[in-house]
Design a protein around this motif. Structure first.
Motif, mmCIF file in Angstrom:
data_model
loop_
_atom_site.group_PDB
_atom_site.id
_atom_site.type_symbol
_atom_site.label_atom_id
_atom_site.label_comp_id
_atom_site.label_asym_id
_atom_site.label_seq_id
_atom_site.Cartn_x
_atom_site.Cartn_y
_atom_site.Cartn_z
ATOM 1 N N TYR A 173 -45.429 24.283 68.712
ATOM 2 C CA TYR A 173 -45.672 23.109 69.563
ATOM 3 C C TYR A 173 -44.916 21.900 69.040
ATOM 4 O O TYR A 173 -45.460 21.090 68.293
ATOM 5 N N PRO A 174 -43.669 21.770 69.442
ATOM 6 C CA PRO A 174 -42.885 20.609 68.998
ATOM 7 C C PRO A 174 -43.610 19.322 69.376
ATOM 8 O O PRO A 174 -44.225 19.246 70.442
ATOM 9 N N THR A 186 -46.692 11.312 71.106
ATOM 10 C CA THR A 186 -46.243 10.725 72.365
ATOM 11 C C THR A 186 -47.309 10.945 73.441
ATOM 12 O O THR A 186 -48.088 11.898 73.353
ATOM 13 N N ALA A 188 -46.917 12.085 76.361
ATOM 14 C CA ALA A 188 -46.701 13.372 77.030
ATOM 15 C C ALA A 188 -47.329 14.498 76.224
ATOM 16 O O ALA A 188 -47.940 15.419 76.782
ATOM 17 N N TRP A 189 -47.210 14.428 74.895
ATOM 18 C CA TRP A 189 -47.808 15.454 74.029
ATOM 19 C C TRP A 189 -49.318 15.448 74.196
ATOM 20 O O TRP A 189 -49.944 16.498 74.353
ATOM 21 N N LEU A 192 -50.408 16.950 77.462
ATOM 22 C CA LEU A 192 -50.256 18.406 77.505
ATOM 23 C C LEU A 192 -51.324 19.115 76.687
ATOM 24 O O LEU A 192 -51.952 20.065 77.154
ATOM 25 N N GLU B 283 -43.595 25.369 73.212
ATOM 26 C CA GLU B 283 -44.014 24.672 74.425
ATOM 27 C C GLU B 283 -43.801 23.178 74.225
ATOM 28 O O GLU B 283 -44.502 22.534 73.440
ATOM 29 N N PRO B 285 -43.698 19.243 75.409
ATOM 30 C CA PRO B 285 -44.230 18.326 76.414
ATOM 31 C C PRO B 285 -43.070 17.745 77.221
ATOM 32 O O PRO B 285 -41.975 17.576 76.691
ATOM 33 N N GLU B 286 -43.301 17.466 78.522
ATOM 34 C CA GLU B 286 -42.241 16.870 79.321
ATOM 35 C C GLU B 286 -42.209 15.385 79.053
ATOM 36 O O GLU B 286 -43.140 14.661 79.395
ATOM 37 N N GLU B 287 -41.128 14.953 78.407
ATOM 38 C CA GLU B 287 -41.021 13.524 78.089
ATOM 39 C C GLU B 287 -40.429 12.827 79.302
ATOM 40 O O GLU B 287 -39.231 12.836 79.509
#
Ligand code: HEM
Ligand code: SF4
Lengths: 204, 289
Positions: A173-174, A186, A188-189, A192, B283, B285-287
């Motif tokens: 999980y980057p 972030t 977005a992270w 998600l 996986e 995340p969409e930035e």
């Protein structure tokens, strides 16, 4: 325009986590060296066999203190709720990144919470059995051999979970590892991985 | 030169479980034979042991026994234990003396328990020797030994015990305690010869009325390379000799199994993570900000 970030772990949380993480890896390396003759060379990193034998229990104390702090810091967030149980039922969707079928997680998902509890219980086992092995004169052979067996069994549990933990926290999980390094993630992270969690936004 | 120092087992190595074959077969296999009935309690052997092995002298105190020291230590590898026992219900007190020192087991529990490669070595000739240079001081040998022999030294942080005067044996001599014993209560020779001698001694003891006279060479540890002839073979516990010593306590065997399972389990963990990564990938995340 700068992207706003979300604060995930305070400085203290990160220090405590890395004390636990680094000591655990040192303990794993020396412990495996004592368990497997073919891995004895791992003691090299701590100055050879005798030094490793002296340091292993001392590092163990540091680990114990660290994980005790960690427990105090995080236990409030670690109780499983109804949605966590649903999350566990859908774990195969989580593993295959089929997000639409994964119930939303809070600050921690159910897997993380279980990891926390497993490591906490194993830590107690480590401490008790390791303590016995540290002062062998005070106990009989049966106690010591049993302690050795249990100490080793807990290592296997801890080691196996650690592999999963490190894998998920880094390459799988980057964007996750930075939470434990810089303390921020972030938006977005967060959306998600932890949709039910709304952390404090901080400016970069 | 006889093949006196061929190695049989090395701790924390494959040879700990599968003994090395002697490359030059037919080397001598030795044993001490301690005939308790001939011991006069002079403790000359204790002195000879200290002297030959250059072991530090320890201050002793009178604790109401004829025994010199209370216990073995890292500097006292041999202790004549003067166990005081009342035989029958009369008041005839008897010393059931035990020559307390390493028995040099054929299947040494100390060596099996040791995690440090080369810290314990067993030779084809039967001697089990501790090599302090490789000892890491964990004391697992202490809990592995069914006879409570190895002793930890807090200063050197290593464990020590009788080495059967390996430096003398290598040179074709008998151990120091054997050499010094004025009554030949301690004999030394090829193990088979010692067993035959034990039989003769037992016959003679039986003639003298010790009907339970026996040789102590316990099978649970594959036999020992210090054997005893005990006049009261039915009262081993009074000599402080365990009746059924075993070299590989169940827990140790369990540990071996667990270690094997463990290596597969951890390997499985790493491989699973790798396979997952290759199959499903990361996986991200969409930035979108
Ligand atoms: C040494 C390698 C380790 C790495 C690379 C690592 C990495 C991480 C990361 C990136 C997080 C944050 C996860 C998030 O933001 O949700 C985390 C959390 C955590 N770590 Fe570690 N960690 C390591 C070792 C350990 C050890 C040895 C323990 C305990 C024995 C531990 C216990 C935890 C716990 C309880 C959490 C919070 C819950 C969770 O994320 O599962 N970590 N770790
Ligand atoms: S008596 Fe104890 S120390 Fe001696 S060889 Fe047997 S197990 Fe090892």
């Amino acid at each position: 325009m700068v992207t706003p970030l979300i604060k995930r772990f305070s400085f203290v949380e990160r220090i405590v986590h890395w004390v636990v993480g680094i000591t655990f890896v040192a303990l794993l390396a020396t412990g495996l060296a004592f368990a497997y003759p073919s891995l004895f060379w791992l003691t090299m990193f701590l100055g050879g066999g005798p030094a490793a034998r002296v340091l292993h229990p001392q590092i163990g104390v540091l680990f114990g203190v660290g994980i005790l702090f960690m427990f105090g810091l995080w236990v409030r967030d670690m109780f499983l709720d109804r949605q966590d149980r649903a999350w566990l039922g859908a774990i195969k969707h989580y593993a295959t990144h089929d997000r639409d079928n994964v119930p939303p997680a809070g600050k921690y998902n159910a897997g993380q919470k279980l990891f926390f509890w497993v490591q906490s219980v194993l830590a107690i086992l480590f401490m008790v059995t390791g303590g016995l092995l540290w002062f062998p004169e005070s106990f009989g052979a049966t106690w010591l051999n049993t302690a050795r067996l249990l100490h080793y069994a807990s290592t296997l549990g801890g080691g196996l979970f650690l592999i999963v933990h490190v894998y998920l926290g880094t390459v799988a999980y980057p964007g996750t590892a930075r939470s434990m390094i810089e303390g921020t993630v972030t938006p977005a992270w967060a959306k998600l991985h932890h949709p039910r969690w709304t952390g404090d936004r901080v400016d970069r | 030169m006889p093949d006196t120092l061929a190695i049989k087992r090395i701790s924390a190595s494959p040879s700990a479980l599968i003994p090395l074959a002697s490359l030059r077969s037919g080397g001598p296999v030795y044993s001490k034979l301690v005939d308790i009935s001939k011991c006069i309690g002079c403790k000359g052997c204790e002195v000879a042991c200290k002297e030959w092995n250059d072991l530090k002298v320890e201050q002793t105190t009178n604790f109401g026994s004829f025994q010199s020291h209370k216990d073995l230590s890292s500097n006292t590898w041999l202790l004549m234990r003067f166990n005081e026992v009342e035989l029958g219900d009369g008041d005839d007190l008897t010393w059931m003396i035990k020559k307390d020192a390493c028995l040099h087991c054929e299947e040494p529990g100390c060596l099996f328990a040791c995690p440090a490669p080369g810290a314990i070595v067993q030779y084809q000739n039967g001697i089990v020797d501790f090599n302090q240079d490789n000892c890491i001081g964990c004391q697992y040998c202490v809990s592995g030994c069914p006879f409570d022999i190895p002793r930890y030294d807090k200063e050197t942080k290593t464990v020590a015990k009788c080495n059967m005067c390996i430096d003398r044996v290598e040179a074709g001599l008998e151990p120091a305690c054997v050499k010094t014993c004025p009554t030949n209560a301690i004999e030394w020779g090829i193990k088979e010869d010692m067993l035959a001698l034990a039989d003769k001694k037992i016959d003679r003891l039986r003639e003298r009325g010790y009907e339970h006279a026996a040789v102590y060479n316990p099978g649970g540890v594959g036999g020992t390379h210090m054997m005893y002839v005990v006049p009261h073979g039915d009262r081993l516990e009074d000599y402080r000799l365990p009746a059924h010593p075993t070299a590989s306590p169940g827990q140790l065997r369990g540990l071996n199994v667990l270690q094997r399972v463990g290596s597969y389990l951890l390997g499985f963990g790493v491989i699973s993570a790798l396979v997952h990564f290759l199959a499903v990938g990361p996986e991200r995340p969409e930035e979108s900000v």
